[in-house]
Scaffold this active site. Structure first.
Site, PDB file in Angstrom:
ATOM      1  N   ASN A   9       0.808  -1.117   0.005  1.00 38.88           N
ATOM      2  CA  ASN A   9       0.111  -0.056  -0.094  1.00 38.88           C
ATOM      3  C   ASN A   9       0.952   1.164  -0.043  1.00 38.88           C
ATOM      4  O   ASN A   9       1.551   1.641   1.083  1.00 38.88           O
ATOM      5  CB  ASN A   9      -0.805   0.081   1.072  1.00 38.88           C
ATOM      6  CG  ASN A   9      -1.676   1.306   1.408  1.00 38.88           C
ATOM      7  OD1 ASN A   9      -1.602   1.892   0.401  1.00 38.88           O
ATOM      8  ND2 ASN A   9      -2.417   1.395   2.651  1.00 38.88           N
ATOM      9  N   LYS A  11       0.095   4.415  -0.211  1.00 38.37           N
ATOM     10  CA  LYS A  11      -0.446   5.473   0.092  1.00 38.37           C
ATOM     11  C   LYS A  11      -0.355   6.507  -0.865  1.00 38.37           C
ATOM     12  O   LYS A  11      -0.079   6.315  -2.173  1.00 38.37           O
ATOM     13  CB  LYS A  11      -0.093   5.565   1.618  1.00 38.37           C
ATOM     14  CG  LYS A  11      -0.049   4.552   2.568  1.00 38.37           C
ATOM     15  CD  LYS A  11      -0.012   4.834   3.923  1.00 38.37           C
ATOM     16  CE  LYS A  11      -0.279   3.487   4.696  1.00 38.37           C
ATOM     17  NZ  LYS A  11      -0.265   3.632   6.222  1.00 38.37           N
ATOM     18  N   HIS A  96      -9.548   1.908   5.342  1.00 37.23           N
ATOM     19  CA  HIS A  96      -8.330   1.920   5.887  1.00 37.23           C
ATOM     20  C   HIS A  96      -8.469   2.919   7.010  1.00 37.23           C
ATOM     21  O   HIS A  96      -9.300   4.001   6.994  1.00 37.23           O
ATOM     22  CB  HIS A  96      -7.433   2.435   4.685  1.00 37.23           C
ATOM     23  CG  HIS A  96      -5.906   2.472   5.446  1.00 37.23           C
ATOM     24  ND1 HIS A  96      -5.326   3.468   6.304  1.00 37.23           N
ATOM     25  CD2 HIS A  96      -4.799   1.632   5.306  1.00 37.23           C
ATOM     26  CE1 HIS A  96      -4.119   2.853   6.630  1.00 37.23           C
ATOM     27  NE2 HIS A  96      -3.961   1.708   5.843  1.00 37.23           N
ATOM     28  N   GLU A  98      -6.678   5.667   7.968  1.00 37.41           N
ATOM     29  CA  GLU A  98      -6.427   6.631   7.286  1.00 37.41           C
ATOM     30  C   GLU A  98      -7.794   7.440   6.724  1.00 37.41           C
ATOM     31  O   GLU A  98      -8.023   8.658   7.058  1.00 37.41           O
ATOM     32  CB  GLU A  98      -5.172   6.639   6.566  1.00 37.41           C
ATOM     33  CG  GLU A  98      -3.826   6.527   7.384  1.00 37.41           C
ATOM     34  CD  GLU A  98      -2.766   5.895   6.559  1.00 37.41           C
ATOM     35  OE1 GLU A  98      -2.779   5.779   5.546  1.00 37.41           O
ATOM     36  OE2 GLU A  98      -1.909   5.517   7.244  1.00 37.41           O
ATOM     37  N   GLU A 168      -5.310  -4.234  11.192  1.00 35.18           N
ATOM     38  CA  GLU A 168      -4.424  -3.147  11.396  1.00 35.18           C
ATOM     39  C   GLU A 168      -4.595  -2.570  12.611  1.00 35.18           C
ATOM     40  O   GLU A 168      -5.277  -1.530  12.501  1.00 35.18           O
ATOM     41  CB  GLU A 168      -4.552  -2.221   9.948  1.00 35.18           C
ATOM     42  CG  GLU A 168      -3.944  -2.802   8.776  1.00 35.18           C
ATOM     43  CD  GLU A 168      -3.462  -2.002   7.645  1.00 35.18           C
ATOM     44  OE1 GLU A 168      -2.440  -2.419   7.351  1.00 35.18           O
ATOM     45  OE2 GLU A 168      -4.100  -0.810   7.578  1.00 35.18           O
ATOM     46  N   GLY A 174       2.780   2.883  10.887  1.00 35.72           N
ATOM     47  CA  GLY A 174       3.980   3.644  10.576  1.00 35.72           C
ATOM     48  C   GLY A 174       4.617   4.058  11.796  1.00 35.72           C
ATOM     49  O   GLY A 174       5.347   5.357  12.035  1.00 35.72           O
ATOM     50  N   SER A 214       3.503  -1.570  10.691  1.00 32.81           N
ATOM     51  CA  SER A 214       5.045  -1.559  10.788  1.00 32.81           C
ATOM     52  C   SER A 214       5.493  -3.105  10.171  1.00 32.81           C
ATOM     53  O   SER A 214       6.200  -3.445  11.061  1.00 32.81           O
ATOM     54  CB  SER A 214       5.445  -1.275  12.180  1.00 32.81           C
ATOM     55  OG  SER A 214       5.024   0.022  12.347  1.00 32.81           O
TER      56      SER A 214
HETATM   57  P1  13P Z   1       2.948   0.938   7.683  1.00 32.56           P
HETATM   58  O1  13P Z   1       3.515  -0.656   6.978  1.00 32.56           O
HETATM   59  O2  13P Z   1       3.914   1.960   7.130  1.00 32.56           O
HETATM   60  O3  13P Z   1       2.909   0.533   9.208  1.00 32.56           O
HETATM   61  O4  13P Z   1       1.682   0.886   7.175  1.00 32.56           O
HETATM   62  C1  13P Z   1       0.626  -0.095   7.405  1.00 32.56           C
HETATM   63  C2  13P Z   1      -0.586   0.396   6.601  1.00 32.56           C
HETATM   64  O5  13P Z   1      -1.273   1.402   6.923  1.00 32.56           O
HETATM   65  C3  13P Z   1      -0.979  -0.352   5.458  1.00 32.56           C
HETATM   66  O6  13P Z   1      -2.094  -0.265   4.918  1.00 32.56           O
END
Ligand code: 13P
Length: 254
Positions: A9, A11, A96, A98, A168, A174, A214
């Site tokens: 992903n 982003k 997600h 976010e 997640e 992150g 992560s």
């Molecule tokens: P990270 O791998 O950067 O922690 O992000 C996870 C994520 O949100 C994948 O959709």
């Protein structure tokens, strides 16, 4: 047998040029893998260029990071699932954290998106997960149960085998602080148990439950060794070809 899923992903990262470079280098280094499905979810702007490149060679699958539920109409700035299907997109990330937290997506909206993605013959990757406060208050399993039930509330039972669930935990995204295999397994087992109740044994055991938050080359192997973890949804560590390639080949990491 559930085939593992390794999903990038990206982003809001990688221009069209960077995306094309990434895939060209990856395709040159990647020998065709049968142990896992490898999905790339680039920004919308790179989807068309990547769809052309990806079709030319086996081994990679195209995914999108989001979509709207309507097929067409006056929805300025939104992307229809029909348009994604037209591009050869196979998977769409829905809900997600976010999107939920930064853009106000509700459980109701997410359930409509899930249903529309399925109606367009694509597979939704439904993201669920708790905040750190919810975890500390012992609410993790209740929160993910509620999110899951709402997200699949409009799904016809016969389509349940096509969904992917991504656990997640928000506190792990992150932060370089992944859930331990034990924490992830507790959530995944709870999700599987729910699916058995909602669908049936056979169908519930076909659904892949993947982990995100992560995931790195240094921890993917221990996570993937767990029988209840069927794949990884990877953000930051999927942005570099070598790091992503290592994670595709997680079973070779010592
Ligand atoms: P990270 O791998 O950067 O922690 O992000 C996870 C994520 O949100 C994948 O959709």
């Amino acid at each position: 047998m559930r085939k593992p899923l390794i999903i990038a992903n990206w982003k809001m990262n990688h221009s069209i040029e960077d995306s094309l470079k990434f895939i060209t280098v990856l395709q040159n280094k990647l020998t065709f893998k049968s142990h896992a499905e490898v999905v790339i979810c680039p920004p919308y702007t790179a989807l068309y260029s990547l769809s052309v490149l990806i079709q030319e060679k086996e081994g990679l699958i195209l995914g999108a990071q989001n979509c709207y539920y309507g097929e067409s109409g006056a929805f300025t700035g939104e992307i229809s699932p029909v348009f994604l299907a037209e591009l050869g997109v196979s998977y769409v990330i829905v809900g997600h954290s976010e999107r939920r937290n930064l853009f106000g997506e509700t459980d109701e909206l997410i359930s409509q998106k899930v249903q529309s993605v399925l109606a367009c013959n694509m597979k939704p990757i439904i993201c669920i997960g708790e905040t750190i406060n919810e975890r500390n208050d012992g609410k993790t399993l209740g929160v993910i149960e509620n999110q899951l039930k709402q997200a699949i509330s409009l799904v016809d039972k016969k389509d349940l085998g096509k969904i992917v669930i991504a656990y997640e935990p928000i506190w792990a995204i992150g932060t370089k602080q992944n859930a331990t295999p034990g924490q992830a397994c507790e959530a995944h087992q709870h999700i599987r148990g729910l699916l058995v109740k909602i669908a049936n044994q056979n169908l519930a055991h076909e659904i892949r439950i993947i982990y995100g938050g992560s995931v790195q080359p240094t921890n993917i192997n221990e996570l993937m060794r767990e029988k209840d973890i069927d794949g990884a949804l990877i953000g930051g560590a999927s942005l570099e070809v070598d790091s992503f390639l290592q994670m595709i080949n997680y079973h070779e990491i010592k």
